[in-house]
Design a protein around this motif. Sequence first.
Motif, PDB file in Angstrom:
ATOM      1  N   ALA A 222      51.368   5.625 -22.692  1.00 45.82           N
ATOM      2  CA  ALA A 222      50.890   4.867 -21.526  1.00 45.82           C
ATOM      3  C   ALA A 222      49.449   4.419 -21.713  1.00 45.82           C
ATOM      4  CB  ALA A 222      51.023   5.722 -20.264  1.00 45.82           C
ATOM      5  N   SER A 223      48.677   5.155 -22.510  1.00 42.77           N
ATOM      6  CA  SER A 223      47.256   4.845 -22.717  1.00 42.77           C
ATOM      7  C   SER A 223      47.024   3.829 -23.838  1.00 42.77           C
ATOM      8  CB  SER A 223      46.482   6.133 -23.040  1.00 42.77           C
ATOM      9  OG  SER A 223      46.660   7.092 -22.016  1.00 42.77           O
ATOM     10  N   LEU A 224      48.084   3.494 -24.571  1.00 39.88           N
ATOM     11  CA  LEU A 224      47.922   2.536 -25.672  1.00 39.88           C
ATOM     12  C   LEU A 224      47.560   1.150 -25.140  1.00 39.88           C
ATOM     13  CD1 LEU A 224      50.978   3.371 -27.987  1.00 39.88           C
ATOM     14  CD2 LEU A 224      48.571   3.890 -28.424  1.00 39.88           C
ATOM     15  N   LYS A 225      46.672   0.485 -25.832  1.00 38.81           N
ATOM     16  CA  LYS A 225      46.308  -0.885 -25.451  1.00 38.81           C
ATOM     17  C   LYS A 225      47.430  -1.832 -25.878  1.00 38.81           C
ATOM     18  CE  LYS A 225      41.309  -0.154 -25.779  1.00 38.81           C
ATOM     19  NZ  LYS A 225      40.061  -0.507 -26.488  1.00 38.81           N
ATOM     20  N   PRO A 226      47.621  -2.931 -25.138  1.00 38.24           N
ATOM     21  CA  PRO A 226      48.650  -3.915 -25.516  1.00 38.24           C
ATOM     22  C   PRO A 226      48.417  -4.422 -26.944  1.00 38.24           C
ATOM     23  CG  PRO A 226      47.794  -4.382 -23.320  1.00 38.24           C
ATOM     24  CD  PRO A 226      46.923  -3.307 -23.896  1.00 38.24           C
ATOM     25  N   GLY A 227      49.527  -4.648 -27.650  1.00 42.75           N
ATOM     26  CA  GLY A 227      49.399  -5.173 -29.006  1.00 42.75           C
ATOM     27  C   GLY A 227      49.540  -4.137 -30.100  1.00 42.75           C
ATOM     28  N   ARG A 228      49.551  -2.844 -29.733  1.00 42.68           N
ATOM     29  CA  ARG A 228      49.718  -1.801 -30.758  1.00 42.68           C
ATOM     30  C   ARG A 228      51.122  -1.887 -31.368  1.00 42.68           C
ATOM     31  NH1 ARG A 228      46.142   2.565 -30.766  1.00 42.68           N
ATOM     32  NH2 ARG A 228      47.334   3.179 -32.614  1.00 42.68           N
ATOM     33  N   ASN A 229      51.231  -1.538 -32.636  1.00 43.62           N
ATOM     34  CA  ASN A 229      52.501  -1.603 -33.356  1.00 43.62           C
ATOM     35  C   ASN A 229      53.379  -0.406 -32.973  1.00 43.62           C
ATOM     36  OD1 ASN A 229      54.625  -1.767 -35.171  1.00 43.62           O
ATOM     37  ND2 ASN A 229      53.330  -2.474 -36.860  1.00 43.62           N
ATOM     38  N   LEU A 230      54.249  -0.624 -31.989  1.00 51.48           N
ATOM     39  CA  LEU A 230      55.087   0.464 -31.484  1.00 51.48           C
ATOM     40  C   LEU A 230      56.105   0.932 -32.523  1.00 51.48           C
ATOM     41  CD1 LEU A 230      55.767  -0.620 -27.789  1.00 51.48           C
ATOM     42  CD2 LEU A 230      54.205   1.149 -28.600  1.00 51.48           C
ATOM     43  N   ARG A 231      56.559   0.024 -33.382  1.00 51.87           N
ATOM     44  CA  ARG A 231      57.535   0.397 -34.404  1.00 51.87           C
ATOM     45  C   ARG A 231      56.934   1.400 -35.388  1.00 51.87           C
ATOM     46  NH1 ARG A 231      61.938  -3.096 -34.106  1.00 51.87           N
ATOM     47  NH2 ARG A 231      61.532  -4.870 -32.739  1.00 51.87           N
ATOM     48  N   LYS A 232      55.673   1.201 -35.736  1.00 52.36           N
ATOM     49  CA  LYS A 232      54.989   2.118 -36.655  1.00 52.36           C
ATOM     50  C   LYS A 232      54.812   3.489 -36.002  1.00 52.36           C
ATOM     51  CE  LYS A 232      50.956   2.410 -39.696  1.00 52.36           C
ATOM     52  NZ  LYS A 232      49.715   1.731 -40.146  1.00 52.36           N
ATOM     53  N   ILE A 233      54.440   3.484 -34.725  1.00 51.67           N
ATOM     54  CA  ILE A 233      54.263   4.740 -33.990  1.00 51.67           C
ATOM     55  C   ILE A 233      55.603   5.476 -33.891  1.00 51.67           C
ATOM     56  CG2 ILE A 233      53.661   5.742 -31.736  1.00 51.67           C
ATOM     57  CD1 ILE A 233      51.662   3.393 -31.440  1.00 51.67           C
ATOM     58  N   LEU A 234      56.698   4.724 -33.689  1.00 49.11           N
ATOM     59  CA  LEU A 234      58.033   5.321 -33.617  1.00 49.11           C
ATOM     60  C   LEU A 234      58.398   6.007 -34.934  1.00 49.11           C
ATOM     61  CD1 LEU A 234      60.761   5.773 -32.220  1.00 49.11           C
ATOM     62  CD2 LEU A 234      61.467   3.506 -33.009  1.00 49.11           C
ATOM     63  N   ALA A 235      58.116   5.336 -36.064  1.00 49.08           N
ATOM     64  CA  ALA A 235      58.426   5.906 -37.381  1.00 49.08           C
ATOM     65  C   ALA A 235      57.629   7.188 -37.633  1.00 49.08           C
ATOM     66  CB  ALA A 235      58.138   4.882 -38.472  1.00 49.08           C
ATOM     67  N   ILE A 236      56.325   7.148 -37.331  1.00 50.15           N
ATOM     68  CA  ILE A 236      55.457   8.318 -37.557  1.00 50.15           C
ATOM     69  C   ILE A 236      55.887   9.492 -36.672  1.00 50.15           C
ATOM     70  CG2 ILE A 236      53.099   9.211 -37.300  1.00 50.15           C
ATOM     71  CD1 ILE A 236      52.140   6.365 -38.110  1.00 50.15           C
ATOM     72  N   ASN A 237      56.172   9.206 -35.408  1.00 53.16           N
ATOM     73  CA  ASN A 237      56.557  10.272 -34.481  1.00 53.16           C
ATOM     74  C   ASN A 237      57.936  10.855 -34.792  1.00 53.16           C
ATOM     75  OD1 ASN A 237      54.128   9.935 -33.261  1.00 53.16           O
ATOM     76  ND2 ASN A 237      54.913   9.385 -31.254  1.00 53.16           N
ATOM     77  N   THR A 238      58.800  10.051 -35.421  1.00 51.57           N
ATOM     78  CA  THR A 238      60.098  10.583 -35.864  1.00 51.57           C
ATOM     79  C   THR A 238      59.890  11.589 -36.992  1.00 51.57           C
ATOM     80  OG1 THR A 238      61.157   8.469 -35.284  1.00 51.57           O
ATOM     81  CG2 THR A 238      62.411   9.971 -36.680  1.00 51.57           C
ATOM     82  N   LEU A 239      58.943  11.296 -37.884  1.00 53.54           N
ATOM     83  CA  LEU A 239      58.594  12.238 -38.955  1.00 53.54           C
ATOM     84  C   LEU A 239      58.010  13.532 -38.375  1.00 53.54           C
ATOM     85  CD1 LEU A 239      56.986   9.734 -41.498  1.00 53.54           C
ATOM     86  CD2 LEU A 239      59.169  10.920 -41.772  1.00 53.54           C
ATOM     87  N   ILE A 240      57.141  13.388 -37.366  1.00 48.49           N
ATOM     88  CA  ILE A 240      56.552  14.557 -36.693  1.00 48.49           C
ATOM     89  C   ILE A 240      57.653  15.400 -36.031  1.00 48.49           C
ATOM     90  CG2 ILE A 240      55.105  15.266 -34.729  1.00 48.49           C
ATOM     91  CD1 ILE A 240      53.300  12.843 -35.397  1.00 48.49           C
ATOM     92  N   PHE A 241      58.600  14.723 -35.397  1.00 46.29           N
ATOM     93  CA  PHE A 241      59.728  15.378 -34.734  1.00 46.29           C
ATOM     94  C   PHE A 241      60.523  16.223 -35.734  1.00 46.29           C
ATOM     95  CE2 PHE A 241      63.946  14.450 -32.286  1.00 46.29           C
ATOM     96  CZ  PHE A 241      63.908  15.702 -31.709  1.00 46.29           C
ATOM     97  N   GLY A 242      60.863  15.611 -36.873  1.00 44.49           N
ATOM     98  CA  GLY A 242      61.652  16.312 -37.885  1.00 44.49           C
ATOM     99  C   GLY A 242      60.927  17.513 -38.464  1.00 44.49           C
ATOM    100  N   LEU A 243      59.648  17.342 -38.799  1.00 44.72           N
ATOM    101  CA  LEU A 243      58.863  18.431 -39.397  1.00 44.72           C
ATOM    102  C   LEU A 243      58.718  19.608 -38.432  1.00 44.72           C
ATOM    103  CD1 LEU A 243      57.204  19.411 -41.824  1.00 44.72           C
ATOM    104  CD2 LEU A 243      55.210  18.275 -40.815  1.00 44.72           C
ATOM    105  N   SER A 244      58.460  19.308 -37.162  1.00 41.29           N
ATOM    106  CA  SER A 244      58.277  20.379 -36.171  1.00 41.29           C
ATOM    107  C   SER A 244      59.573  21.156 -35.924  1.00 41.29           C
ATOM    108  CB  SER A 244      57.748  19.807 -34.848  1.00 41.29           C
ATOM    109  OG  SER A 244      58.630  18.833 -34.325  1.00 41.29           O
TER     110      SER A 244
END
Length: 419
Positions: free
Chosen positions: A278-300
């Motif tokens: 919710a705090s992200l500014k408009p224009g941020r690459n959401l697809r990249k954040i999704l990929a990184i957070n999926t990796l975080i999800f798996g590792l945790s």
Amino acid sequence: MKISTFNAFKSRNYRLYFGGQSISLIGTWMQKTAVSWVIYSETHSKFMLGLTLFASLFPSFIFSFLGGVASDRYNRYKLLLITQIASMIQAVLLTLLIFFRHYSVWEIIALSALLGLINAFDVPARQSLVYEMVDDKADLPNALALNSSMVNLSRLIGPGLAGLALEKFGDDICFGLNAVSFIAVIGSLLMMKLPKYMAKPGTKNVVEELKEGFAYIKKTPSISIILMMLALISLTVLPFSTLIPVYAKDIFKGTASTFGVIDSVIGLGAFSGAIFLASLKPGRNLRKILAINTLIFGLSLILFSHTTYYPIALVFATISGFGMMSQITISNTLIQTTVDPSMRGRVISFYAMAFFGMQPLGGLLVGGISQWIGTPDTVLLEGAIALIIGAFLYRRLRKEEIKNTSIKPEINQLELEKV
């Protein structure tokens, strides 16, 4: 510096919706926690936990297409009001069943299936109506992220309250409080002032509208890839939550409160992730954040799977909640901000099918596998699958970036030649 985290609250209708839904969702999570605890206490079966999840979500898989068509064809506001009243009636029936103690596990599962049927029509109508509640459409991504923060804050509070209520007052209190909580969301809907509904001519039958929605998704890769990845995550990874009672009772030798705490810290991580989005500014690459957070999800999940020291396990569970939340919120945001308004309900029904529909099948799959190889190894396997999906998303994103980088010089050269 201007804070944009709560921009969507500028819209009165959205404020009302957020307040009412927040209260109702706390009750919903109390009921979910109580159902899991009652089922496992009665049966001591991991498979029955998976079957309960299957019963509560599979009707959404079967009927969400019809819910999407209904959302596009009829008044979404009235449809949502009807589904919330129906959900309240289901909660009252479940409360009476538990209160009088004359119940079987199959009766609880049957009422869970009824709620799944109601949700097949509720989710497309509710998600589509958020678009109409927000006055400034630029605030839509913020509204969707706040929605996730609301869901996950309720997941943080609800299971914790349920754990206390189960120990101090009994399971019927959890179900009763959920029934009462629907008064808040129904009241908030009645107070809204939405634009007058314009009836749409029904020129096509239901089957044609379903085909039209499927064809639209098929020719829109940005939506179809997100839906396929979400479906795969929902089938193979998200059902890890059905095994939490096993960790609470058998691995950590705890009580209902232990179960509530683990579920709550997963909610804490997810809530933190939602506020971050919710705090992200408009224009941020959401697809990249999704990929990184999926990796975080798996590792945790991998780290959580074989941890027997309770405090450390809670840390890994919190991080897994953070990564898990992105699968739901970013997928929803990417879809809602790109979909054609006339297709909104139908596309969201496919989203609901991918998210809610795959989880019950996954619940049965995970329940069966855990009986075979054990709960810790099952969660370890789920974490590994999340890592593979995250790596695939990241690799695809990198390829697109390289392709776009190579195309730009060619376009610039063409423009120079024209000059």
